[in-house]
Scaffold this active site. Sequence first.
Site, mmCIF file in Angstrom:
data_model
loop_
_atom_site.group_PDB
_atom_site.id
_atom_site.type_symbol
_atom_site.label_atom_id
_atom_site.label_comp_id
_atom_site.label_asym_id
_atom_site.label_seq_id
_atom_site.Cartn_x
_atom_site.Cartn_y
_atom_site.Cartn_z
ATOM 1 N N GLU A 208 0.818 -1.451 -0.067
ATOM 2 C CA GLU A 208 0.395 0.098 -0.130
ATOM 3 C C GLU A 208 0.601 0.694 -0.001
ATOM 4 O OE1 GLU A 208 -3.225 0.171 -0.064
ATOM 5 O OE2 GLU A 208 -3.699 -2.157 0.019
ATOM 6 N N CYS A 242 -1.808 9.804 2.703
ATOM 7 C CA CYS A 242 -1.376 9.200 1.337
ATOM 8 C C CYS A 242 -2.467 9.330 0.202
ATOM 9 C CB CYS A 242 -1.853 7.517 1.625
ATOM 10 S SG CYS A 242 -3.125 6.665 2.083
#
Length: 470
Positions: A208, A242
């Site tokens: 990720e 993010c």
Amino acid sequence: MSVQKTVEAARTAFNSGMTRPRTWRVAQLKAMNDMLVDHKDDFIAALAADLGKHPSEAWLTEIGFLTAEIAHTIKHLEAWLRPQKAAVPLAMQPAQATTVLDPLGVVLVIAPWNYPIQLLLAPMIGALAAGNTIVGKPSEMAPASSAALARWVPEYLSGAVSIVEGGVAETTELLEQRFDHIFFTGNGRVGRIVLAAAARNLTPVTLELGGKSPVYIDETVDMIAAARRIAWGKFMNAGQTCVAPDYILGTDAALAKLAAELPKAIEDFYGTEPAHSLAYGRIINDNAFARIAGMMAEDLGEESGSALVSGGRTDAATRYIEPTVIHVDAEAKLMEGEIFGPVLPLVTVGSAAEAISFINGRDKPLSLYVFTEDLEVRRDFMEQTSSGALNFGVPVAHLSIPGLPFGGVGESGMGSYHGQHSLETFSHRKAVMDKPLSPDTLSMIYPPFGSFKQQVIKRFVAPAKKLRNH
Ligand code: NAD
């Protein structure tokens, strides 16, 4: 306990078979839920210490986010774990074909600092639901959150989850051990280290990662609402998200309208002095502060051609960077790497088509946000771009929909999780076939192959014919 002994203990626990029953898995999920509820104040205090996070933001993006994911998983787990039937071709009948989910074994979860509680525990929800044991490595960059996790997780999830605190040395040691899955959240540089270490044991990996998540906006939208959505997604956690909008693409006219509304949205959220707002966070550490403030200073330098729209003030002592909007050109420093801070560049493009080629000329983003009412433009973004997620009209919020897989593509990562997707990530979907020995229908395909069998095989068992008429 040494890193090696910790991993061995996790393997012994897994091999004992205790993780197999669904009741064990649900009990672990309930224990994690109760840990979050019982010690919410400790976790909220840790998040405030590490990132200046407001309690409401901590609820929305960490504690409440996790309890919702746990509730969703408990509610659906029985159905998700049911064997799934596969169709059996006529030539193989009678038989039954199903798939079942097997736990993988011992899972390593390595978390970053920006949502330090959520990003360690959310993958664990899926890993526990799938019947694995887990070793978790919180980020050393968020020391208060790491300490709170190391204190409470073993108390509530003993035997199921161990926590190894530490930094590069401890993570390196962990990566020398054999795991059955490694789930890493962080930057691509470390992602490559993780992938190389995993290759030694053929361990499957979920990465990720991050990168620059673009926004495209045109004049067809309600600019006030769009500015508020964008400011919310960008400036939460002081831009250290993010999936935060990294930069905005639009025509000069669209950006002029947006630039007029963004400062109003920022003032509505954080007041005229965001430094005094409890809702506004701080940069994680001095290095990150120097990096972001440095990029901003360079782009606002005399020869840059950039123009400050709003914000721009900083305070190194408190690691404060004001929510900032800057009009830049595509060569600006801020347009090089992921900003990961509260600075929002606006970049002019001539059209939606130009925005699409701008995006396609760079790494595939984790998220792409499009603000337009023009259905053709929407379709073009849908069909002509590739990103972990594509949202129309809202940044960041796709994370809170448990039915959607969360993950990147290309440079923004591999694999995905959340809800049922987590269960699949942390399981092996095993193929199971069951064919009665009688009647022995397979005798038609056993050698020797006389002419009758050859006909049966060609016509019925494995026929092959042309599909095009030329
Ligand atoms: P970080 O520095 O905390 O690193 C992440 C983890 O890697 C930590 O546990 C750390 O101990 C470990 N690590 C660091 N250096 C290492 C090394 N040399 N060898 C082994 N392990 C090492 O966090 P970060 O990377 O600064 O996090 C920010 C990045 O993460 C951004 O790019 C952001 O976009 C991305 N991110 C992605 C997601 C997502 O869900 N896709 C979520 C949050 C952050």
